[in-house]
Every structure is written in C-alpha cells, then in structure tokens.
Scaffold this active site. Sequence first.
Site, short mmCIF file in Angstrom:
data_model
loop_
_atom_site.label_atom_id
_atom_site.label_comp_id
_atom_site.label_asym_id
_atom_site.label_seq_id
_atom_site.Cartn_x
_atom_site.Cartn_y
_atom_site.Cartn_z
N LEU A 71 -49.13 64.65 51.69
CA LEU A 71 -48.34 63.77 52.56
C LEU A 71 -49.21 63.04 53.58
O LEU A 71 -48.68 62.23 54.36
CB LEU A 71 -47.28 64.59 53.32
CG LEU A 71 -45.92 64.79 52.63
CD1 LEU A 71 -46.06 65.55 51.34
CD2 LEU A 71 -44.95 65.52 53.57
N ASN A 97 -59.48 63.71 46.42
CA ASN A 97 -59.80 65.08 46.86
C ASN A 97 -58.69 66.06 46.48
O ASN A 97 -58.96 67.18 46.05
CB ASN A 97 -60.05 65.10 48.37
CG ASN A 97 -61.41 64.51 48.72
OD1 ASN A 97 -62.35 64.60 47.91
ND2 ASN A 97 -61.53 63.91 49.88
N GLY A 100 -58.87 66.48 42.62
CA GLY A 100 -60.04 67.27 42.23
C GLY A 100 -59.79 68.75 42.48
O GLY A 100 -60.11 69.61 41.64
N TYR A 143 -51.58 49.74 52.97
CA TYR A 143 -50.64 50.84 52.70
C TYR A 143 -50.08 50.73 51.28
O TYR A 143 -50.17 51.66 50.49
CB TYR A 143 -49.53 50.80 53.73
CG TYR A 143 -48.52 51.94 53.64
CD1 TYR A 143 -48.85 53.21 54.08
CD2 TYR A 143 -47.24 51.71 53.14
CE1 TYR A 143 -47.93 54.25 54.00
CE2 TYR A 143 -46.31 52.74 53.07
CZ TYR A 143 -46.65 54.01 53.50
OH TYR A 143 -45.74 55.03 53.44
P1 NAD Z 1 -46.30 60.68 59.72
O1 NAD Z 1 -47.20 59.61 60.22
O2 NAD Z 1 -45.42 61.38 60.69
O3 NAD Z 1 -47.13 61.82 58.98
C1 NAD Z 1 -48.37 61.61 58.37
C2 NAD Z 1 -49.26 62.80 58.69
O4 NAD Z 1 -50.51 62.64 58.03
C3 NAD Z 1 -49.57 62.92 60.18
O5 NAD Z 1 -49.45 64.26 60.59
C4 NAD Z 1 -51.01 62.43 60.27
O6 NAD Z 1 -51.70 62.97 61.38
C5 NAD Z 1 -51.56 62.89 58.93
N1 NAD Z 1 -52.73 62.13 58.49
C6 NAD Z 1 -52.86 60.77 58.44
N2 NAD Z 1 -54.07 60.45 57.94
C7 NAD Z 1 -54.70 61.62 57.66
C8 NAD Z 1 -55.98 61.95 57.14
N3 NAD Z 1 -56.87 61.01 56.81
N4 NAD Z 1 -56.30 63.27 56.99
C9 NAD Z 1 -55.44 64.24 57.35
N5 NAD Z 1 -54.21 63.99 57.85
C10 NAD Z 1 -53.85 62.69 58.00
O7 NAD Z 1 -45.44 60.04 58.54
P2 NAD Z 1 -44.26 60.65 57.65
O8 NAD Z 1 -43.09 59.78 57.81
O9 NAD Z 1 -44.14 62.11 57.88
O10 NAD Z 1 -44.85 60.39 56.19
C11 NAD Z 1 -45.42 61.44 55.40
C12 NAD Z 1 -45.80 60.88 54.04
O11 NAD Z 1 -44.65 60.36 53.38
C13 NAD Z 1 -46.82 59.73 54.11
O12 NAD Z 1 -47.72 59.85 53.04
C14 NAD Z 1 -45.95 58.50 53.94
O13 NAD Z 1 -46.68 57.43 53.35
C15 NAD Z 1 -44.87 59.01 53.01
N6 NAD Z 1 -43.63 58.21 53.15
C16 NAD Z 1 -42.83 58.37 54.22
C17 NAD Z 1 -41.69 57.59 54.35
C18 NAD Z 1 -40.73 57.73 55.50
O14 NAD Z 1 -39.77 56.95 55.57
N7 NAD Z 1 -40.88 58.66 56.40
C19 NAD Z 1 -41.38 56.62 53.37
C20 NAD Z 1 -42.25 56.48 52.30
C21 NAD Z 1 -43.37 57.29 52.18
#
Ligand code: NAD
Length: 310
Positions: A71, A97, A100, A143
């Site tokens: 996520l 990563n 893998g 994105y």
């Molecule tokens: P969010 O920003 O609250 O959570 C993302 C988390 O990833 C955060 O805790 C952040 O610190 C961590 N993170 C970011 N880059 C990182 C890295 N390089 N290494 C380690 N940790 C990292 O967003 P969310 O809404 O909880 O989304 C979670 C996932 O679901 C994301 O991948 C997002 O693309 C996907 N998503 C969410 C939605 C939504 O509506 N909430 C819709 C489509 C996709």
Amino acid sequence: MRILVTGGAGFLGSHLCDRLIGQGHDVICLDNFFTGRKANIQHLVGNPRFELVRHDIIDAFKFEVDRIYNLACPASPPHYQYNPIKTMKTSVMGSINCLGLAKRVKARVFQASTSEVYGDPAVHPQQESYWGNVNPIGLRSCYDEGKRCAETLFFDYHREHGVDIRVIRIFNTYGPRMLADDGRVVSNFIVQALQGNDLTVYGDGSQTRSFCFVDDLVEGFLRFMEQEKCVGPMNLGNPGEFTMLQLAELVLKKVGGKSRITHKPLPSDDPKQRRPDITLAKETLGWEPQIPLEAGLEKTISYFREALAK
Ligand code: NAD
Ligand code: UDP
C-alpha cells in the site's frame, strides 16, 4: 500468518493492520511516514503480534512472510505531486522490491492499484477490461503511470516467475484517519465545514466520483487476498456516483454552520467522471459496499470533530 503491510501507518494501511491483528495474524507494518502517522497505529504498538519498521520501500528489504500487502504510496494529488519522481520510484522500485521478496519467500503479494489507471475515462462506468485514457506527461502522470507500471510488473512477475499476485483497483475511499490537510475532497470539505470556512469546489463541480467507506474497502481487501479464483485486476469501490457540488451540499447539510461553497480552478487532467463497475467483485467475492455515503460521512465527520478539537 505473518503479514507485511507496506504503507501500514497510512489511512488505509492502518485500518488493514487493525483487521489483520483482529484476525489473529502477526503483522509487520513498514512505512517511511511520508503521509502516514504513528498516531494511526499507536494503539497497536506494544501488541506482541505487531511490529513497526521505519523503512522506505524503494530500498530493498527482507522479511519471512506469507502475505505482502503493498500500500506504500502517497495517494492524495498534492502529496503525490510534491515529489513526482519519488512517487514514481515508490510505485516502480517499491513494487519490484515487494515482488522480489514474494518470489524469494513464496509469499502472496497484493498491489493497491487505483481507478487512476483509467485516467479521464472515455468508458463509463469503468470495467476492468477498459485500458484507460491517461496523459503520460501531465501533473498526475507520476501517480497514474507509476501505478500502471506497477500493474505491469505484477503481471510480468506472475507470468515469468509464477509469483502469486492479487491486484486491486481502488476507487476513491474515505473515512477516519485521513489527514486533515490531506488535500482529498472528502477530508477537505469536512474540515472546511467544521472550521467554518467555505468549501472549495474545483471547477464548476460537475465532475463525478464514487466514494467508498474505508471499512467496506478493507473487507474487500481481505476477501480478495484469501480467494483463489481471480488474481485481478479487480475494481473495488462504491458505485454510488456524486458530483462534487452534490458532495459539498451533503457535507454542508450534515455539518451545519455558516460555510458556503466557493469555486477554485480545476486542476489539470482532473477526471470528469468516475464510477466502478463492481460486477467482478460481486461475483467473485460476494462483496458489495454496505455503508452508504451519508452514513460514512457521519462517521468521518465525528472523527474529524474529535481530531480537530485535540
Ligand atoms: P496514505 O497516503 O494515507 O498512505 C500511504 C502510506 O504509504 C503512508 O503511510 C506513507 O507514509 C507510506 N509511504 C509512502 N511512500 C512510501 C515509501 N516510499 N516507503 C514506505 N512507505 C511509504 O494513502 P491511502 O489512502 O491510505 O492509500 C494507500 C494505498 O492505496 C496507496 O498505494 C494508494 O495509491 C492506494 N489507493 C488509495 C485510494 C484512496 O481513495 N484512499 C484510491 C486508490 C488507490
Ligand atoms: N476537489 C474539489 N475540492 C477540493 C478537493 C478536490 O472540488 O477541495 C475535486 C477534485 O478536483 C476532483 C474530486 O474533487 O474532481 C476528487 O478529488 P480528490 O483529490 O479527492 O481525488 P481524485 O481526483 O484523485 O479522484
């Protein structure tokens, strides 16, 4: 099982960690805290089945796990556009990563993909078979194209190395633990209304989105991960479709107060309409959202009322 959740301190990730711990699993939460917060998982720290690791998924990592939920990635446009090259690296190198590791330890690996892979869709509602309409060089591309590349990597590791993948396409999801300054529309409108500020509708507000409450989505994650029929991609979201003006009016009605609606310029490449076709999820998982927008908004408003009072 032992389960790795990357991005586990974020909005969706922290709710997923809660559910997995509740089911009796051991959870490793990996996060670099870019948009995640310790407060989201504070209540799990000290639980012998929960481990928190500060790490960036673009750097390699190794854990003996049975499941990986990937996520990690900022999800709100202002956050993912803050450092677009980093966003792309997070999706691409982070996926490599995770894949893998999954290959090495024979773990099942789940990718949190997005409705953004459909771009500004020319087909409505969006089915999984639609290839999308995405600008490859715009402000949202880091994105959208990052997530599209991640999907490609997942399916290539699956075909080439037999990695056991699950790819889900998430449509706009909201709920408690979103950041107050997250920038996404539901949290923006609620926080603006609670603070007595005007609600900022971008453009004329006729663009549509479909909003899923977080508990419904996480239930879909768990069902999808633990079934054998389908590796995805699978849409998960609430098919109820609303214009941003309708959403603003609903939030104003629920919060009350003196706020009004004000208009700001529409960001570039902002999709005009979005609604998931969830036939595949219904048929495969027996899943559909249970929490309508009004009920989900009430829960989210209560959360922000309390959070802002602290
Ligand atoms: P969010 O920003 O609250 O959570 C993302 C988390 O990833 C955060 O805790 C952040 O610190 C961590 N993170 C970011 N880059 C990182 C890295 N390089 N290494 C380690 N940790 C990292 O967003 P969310 O809404 O909880 O989304 C979670 C996932 O679901 C994301 O991948 C997002 O693309 C996907 N998503 C969410 C939605 C939504 O509506 N909430 C819709 C489509 C996709
Ligand atoms: N939006 C808005 N006001 C805001 C924030 C967003 O009108 O304060 C609009 C935005 O232009 C988009 C929709 O709401 O049309 C959803 O935006 P969000 O950033 O939540 O998600 P995404 O565009 O990634 O679906």
